[in-house]
Design an enzyme around this catalytic site. Sequence first.
Site, short mmCIF file in Angstrom:
data_model
loop_
_atom_site.label_atom_id
_atom_site.label_comp_id
_atom_site.label_asym_id
_atom_site.label_seq_id
_atom_site.Cartn_x
_atom_site.Cartn_y
_atom_site.Cartn_z
N ASP A 8 6.77 -10.43 3.11
CA ASP A 8 5.71 -9.85 3.57
C ASP A 8 4.92 -10.77 4.50
O ASP A 8 5.76 -12.07 4.88
CB ASP A 8 4.90 -10.42 2.45
CG ASP A 8 4.99 -9.81 1.14
OD1 ASP A 8 5.88 -8.82 1.20
OD2 ASP A 8 4.34 -10.32 -0.04
N ASP A 129 -0.19 0.51 -8.20
CA ASP A 129 -0.22 -1.11 -8.20
C ASP A 129 -1.99 -1.07 -9.48
O ASP A 129 -2.36 -0.24 -9.49
CB ASP A 129 -1.22 -1.56 -6.95
CG ASP A 129 -0.53 -2.02 -5.83
OD1 ASP A 129 0.96 -1.49 -5.83
OD2 ASP A 129 -1.09 -2.42 -4.75
#
Length: 238
Positions: A8, A129
């Site tokens: 990330d 998600d």
Amino acid sequence: MQTIPAIDLLNGEAVRLHKGSYEEVTVYDKSPLNQARKFSEAGFDHIHVVDLNGAKEGTFVNLPHIKEIISELGISVQTGGGIRSFSDVEMLLEAGLSKVICSSMAIKNEEDWLRSLEKYPENMILGMDLKNGKIAYSGWLETAEESVESFLSRMIEHGLQEVLCTDISKDGTLSGPNFDLYQDLHKNFPDIRLIASGGVSSLADLTKLNDANIDAVVVGKAYYEGRISLDEMAAFNS
């Protein structure tokens, strides 16, 4: 089952967020290239990279770092974060990304998402998600009314081949994946390549996902916190 190491990126550094909060950031490596090299040297030829600046701001602040990883190491990268339009997708593919992950765009700009999906079916991943069983978007602040089953069925009709599914309640928590969720998705949509994401905490979790015939899993925090070694992760790719 393929294991996919995750990086990330936030302001050019390799970090992890806790449950998606930009207020809870841990920096693991100031050099994304250095981190990616560790994965490459361990035998991984494909990694998962999220541009957290892009996700928040809609600008690809970290793209130069991703391009450097691709050019220096010769590995393939799937990326998500901040992709808002068909032109964004084309730009990223032209920059050398192998696969593009779209989450909010699939809900908020379905026209461009479907255009991307139909033109580049092998390069597009739906980033799904889930928050309390609903598809979440816009930084996980909003949820879609359409059911997961209805949405996925429609997308498959347009050529969807791959889904990266994250249970938000598990993300970054090291509390174990939502096995029931992934098993149900795999059972109900057997033709979709399913990538599990969120909550992996141990080698036992990877083994259980593998035994459930899940196609792939993204591993982030468990590796960075020393819960799983690169050798253990790589063993599933053999």
